[in-house]
Design an enzyme around this catalytic site. Structure first.
Site, mmCIF file in Angstrom:
data_model
loop_
_atom_site.group_PDB
_atom_site.id
_atom_site.type_symbol
_atom_site.label_atom_id
_atom_site.label_comp_id
_atom_site.label_asym_id
_atom_site.label_seq_id
_atom_site.Cartn_x
_atom_site.Cartn_y
_atom_site.Cartn_z
ATOM 1 N N CYS A 90 -9.830 21.544 17.968
ATOM 2 C CA CYS A 90 -9.740 21.832 19.403
ATOM 3 C C CYS A 90 -9.119 20.684 20.186
ATOM 4 O O CYS A 90 -9.799 20.031 20.992
ATOM 5 C CB CYS A 90 -11.129 22.121 19.934
ATOM 6 S SG CYS A 90 -11.852 23.471 19.042
ATOM 7 N N GLU A 91 -7.881 20.393 19.924
ATOM 8 C CA GLU A 91 -7.138 19.344 20.638
ATOM 9 C C GLU A 91 -5.671 19.752 20.617
ATOM 10 O O GLU A 91 -5.178 20.186 19.570
ATOM 11 C CB GLU A 91 -7.204 18.001 19.886
ATOM 12 C CG GLU A 91 -8.560 17.448 19.682
ATOM 13 C CD GLU A 91 -8.792 16.130 20.413
ATOM 14 O OE1 GLU A 91 -7.887 15.657 21.121
ATOM 15 O OE2 GLU A 91 -9.905 15.623 20.256
ATOM 16 N N GLY B 143 0.857 -1.178 0.000
ATOM 17 C CA GLY B 143 0.000 0.000 0.000
ATOM 18 C C GLY B 143 0.894 1.229 0.000
ATOM 19 O O GLY B 143 1.066 1.930 -1.003
ATOM 20 N N ARG B 144 1.549 1.435 1.151
ATOM 21 C CA ARG B 144 2.388 2.618 1.340
ATOM 22 C C ARG B 144 3.460 2.766 0.254
ATOM 23 O O ARG B 144 3.709 3.862 -0.237
ATOM 24 C CB ARG B 144 3.073 2.498 2.713
ATOM 25 C CG ARG B 144 3.772 3.739 3.185
ATOM 26 C CD ARG B 144 4.594 3.448 4.446
ATOM 27 N NE ARG B 144 3.938 2.647 5.431
ATOM 28 C CZ ARG B 144 3.243 3.127 6.475
ATOM 29 N NH1 ARG B 144 3.163 4.415 6.668
ATOM 30 N NH2 ARG B 144 2.658 2.313 7.337
ATOM 31 N N TYR C 57 0.595 8.553 15.577
ATOM 32 C CA TYR C 57 1.820 7.731 15.694
ATOM 33 C C TYR C 57 3.059 8.577 15.981
ATOM 34 O O TYR C 57 4.159 8.068 15.925
ATOM 35 C CB TYR C 57 2.108 6.982 14.383
ATOM 36 C CG TYR C 57 0.942 6.251 13.769
ATOM 37 C CD1 TYR C 57 0.340 5.185 14.416
ATOM 38 C CD2 TYR C 57 0.470 6.615 12.503
ATOM 39 C CE1 TYR C 57 -0.715 4.503 13.831
ATOM 40 C CE2 TYR C 57 -0.585 5.931 11.905
ATOM 41 C CZ TYR C 57 -1.165 4.878 12.584
ATOM 42 O OH TYR C 57 -2.203 4.206 11.995
HETATM 43 N N1 LLP Z 1 -1.653 -6.377 3.889
HETATM 44 C C1 LLP Z 1 -2.183 -6.424 5.136
HETATM 45 C C2 LLP Z 1 -2.761 -7.673 5.614
HETATM 46 C C3 LLP Z 1 -2.159 -5.279 5.946
HETATM 47 O O1 LLP Z 1 -2.669 -5.339 7.175
HETATM 48 C C4 LLP Z 1 -1.599 -4.075 5.454
HETATM 49 C C5 LLP Z 1 -1.583 -2.864 6.263
HETATM 50 C C6 LLP Z 1 -1.068 -4.084 4.141
HETATM 51 C C7 LLP Z 1 -1.108 -5.252 3.395
HETATM 52 C C8 LLP Z 1 -0.459 -2.873 3.526
HETATM 53 O O2 LLP Z 1 0.641 -2.443 4.256
HETATM 54 P P1 LLP Z 1 1.618 -1.340 3.629
HETATM 55 O O3 LLP Z 1 2.235 -1.938 2.386
HETATM 56 O O4 LLP Z 1 0.810 -0.133 3.316
HETATM 57 O O5 LLP Z 1 2.604 -1.091 4.693
HETATM 58 N N2 LLP Z 1 -2.278 3.444 9.349
HETATM 59 C C9 LLP Z 1 -0.921 2.994 9.492
HETATM 60 C C10 LLP Z 1 -0.628 1.753 8.668
HETATM 61 C C11 LLP Z 1 -1.549 0.594 8.976
HETATM 62 C C12 LLP Z 1 -1.248 -0.599 8.117
HETATM 63 C C13 LLP Z 1 -2.302 -1.627 8.253
HETATM 64 N N3 LLP Z 1 -2.105 -2.780 7.420
HETATM 65 C C14 LLP Z 1 0.011 4.148 9.119
HETATM 66 O O6 LLP Z 1 -0.483 5.234 8.835
HETATM 67 O O7 LLP Z 1 1.213 3.999 9.169
#
Ligand code: LLP
Length: 401
Positions: A328-329, A262-263, A303
């Site tokens: 307001c935080e 994703g990221r 985070y």
């Molecule tokens: N696959 C599974 C099963 C996951 O739980 C996740 C992310 C991904 C793939 C994708 O991960 P990535 O490639 O994006 O690292 N909100 C947090 C990140 C939460 C990730 C949750 N799971 C942040 O802003 O850092």
């Protein structure tokens, strides 16, 4: 790329998210190419940025979708991802979600507990279907990342241990309504070290070999997502080394690799653009107050995440300040104790690495409308989600008498 932020701000008003679709293409292509020695599917983790245009762009490149709710599955379908490239993960799928996934006949349901497997079997039976199952293994490996985004330790709620997974595959083999098809493992997000990945994939590959010995043949190995990006000065895992490590551990196994980034795909493709409203000094602490806030980009508040900040066309008289929004935080900040130039009301501020978990984690807190999302591709900008209106915010509320 040379982006005329002033022109964009005049055209769309602030705050807004800007996504560079050419960068998305480059990131996708780099990862896909790294796996070229094998059959692979890059199933984009929709949760990172679920704008339909982003998903469609990736789908056009050949990507699938990793979804964690039926809503995300529907987004993926709407954006044109074929059902045979959609995966549904998550520890708590409801009966309705499982049924819909079965009816849609998506590629895999990633199952995360024995109880869930029983439920999927019952529901598949009631629909007279056969569910293609992938079991999420929790290898109990420390991914060495932020504790909130670590998922591969037994203390985390995700997946099942190896012995339970083996029993679940045997159950699948003996069931008329379950087909053991894949195996899944995801140890965490923003990973910057290869070793925990190597260890966990080896554990999973050994299980695949054990299953093969008892005539349970899987077709897909889903190695999860988690590849880190540069927010500040991180040293990253090289994608070629990443792919090679995975390919090495699968030696002798004929599996299609699924990867769920994703990221990595969207993180550094996105910039949050906001504008200075005021400056003020409380005692001797300086605050720069902007029109964006924690409800738009919550990562710093949640985070303590670092996002690089720049004031456009201005670097005179730098001094220490907190960059904060109107919510307001006290937790409503984008950066604390950073040096910024003396600003004027209307100065534009860009907040980088905001393409992943930015808009998707935004809220309407303080009855603030979600911001606009803009795509830029080949130097051309276009609106891909309009700014919400007050009417949008109250649309679902029942008129009180
Ligand atoms: N696959 C599974 C099963 C996951 O739980 C996740 C992310 C991904 C793939 C994708 O991960 P990535 O490639 O994006 O690292 N909100 C947090 C990140 C939460 C990730 C949750 N799971 C942040 O802003 O850092």
């Amino acid at each position: 790329m040379n982006i005329d932020f002033k022109k964009l701000a005049d055209k769309y008003q602030t705050p807004f998210y800007l996504y560079d679709f050419d960068h998305i293409t480059a990131q996708y292509t780099e990862l896909k190419e790294s796996f070229r020695a094998r059959k692979s599917l890059i199933a984009y983790a929709v949760k990172a940025n679920s704008n339909l245009s982003v998903i469609k762009h990736l789908s056009n490149l050949g990507a699938g979708a990793d979804c964690v709710s039926i809503g995300e599955v529907k987004r993926a379908l709407k954006a044109g991802v074929p059902t045979y490239k959609i995966i549904f993960s998550g520890v708590g799928k409801s009966d309705e979600e499982i049924k819909e996934a079965l009816i849609l006949d998506i590629l895999l349901i990633n199952v995360e507990s024995s109880a869930e497997l029983d439920r999927v079997e019952e529901l598949a039976k009631s629909l007279n279907k056969v569910a293609r199952i992938s079991i999420r293994v929790n290898p109990n490996i420390d991914p060495k990342t932020h504790p909130y985004i670590s998922t591969g330790l037994h203390e985390n709620k995700f997946g099942v241990d190896i012995d339970t997974a083996k029993r679940m595959y045997i159950k699948c083999k003996n069931s008329e309504h379950l087909e053991p098809t894949g195996i899944h493992c995801h140890i965490g997000s923003q990973l910057t070290q290869l070793e925990p990945i190597r260890e966990s994939i080896n554990i999973v590959a050994n299980l695949v070999r054990n299953l093969k010995a008892i005539k349970i043949e899987l077709s897909f190995m889903d190695v999860g997502g988690g590849l880190g990006i540069v927010y500040k000065d991180e040293t990253l895992i090289n994608t070629y080394d990443y792919a090679q490590t995975i390919l090495d551990s699968l030696f002798g196994l004929d599996l299609t690799i699924i990867c769920e980034p994703g990221r990595f795909i969207v993180g550094n493709s996105g910039i949050f653009v906001t504008k200075v409203l005021y400056e003020k000094i409380n005692g001797n602490k300086r605050f720069v107050i902007v029109d964006g806030a924690m409800n738009d980009l919550i990562r710093p508040a949640l985070y303590d995440a670092y996002h690089r900040v720049e004031v456009l066309n201005n670097n005179k008289n730098l001094s220490d300040c907190n960059l904060v929004g109107p919510v307001c935080e006290s937790g409503d900040f984008f950066a604390k104790n950073i040096d910024l130039p003396e600003t004027q009301s209307g100065d534009l501020i860009t907040i980088y690495s905001a393409g992943a978990y930015g808009f998707t984690m935004s809220s309407n807190y303080n009855t603030r409308a979600r911001v606009a999302e803009i795509a830029i591709e080949n130097g051309n900008d276009r609106l891909i989600r309009k700014r919400e209106s007050f009417e949008d915010l109250i649309a679902n509320e029942i008129e009180f008498l």
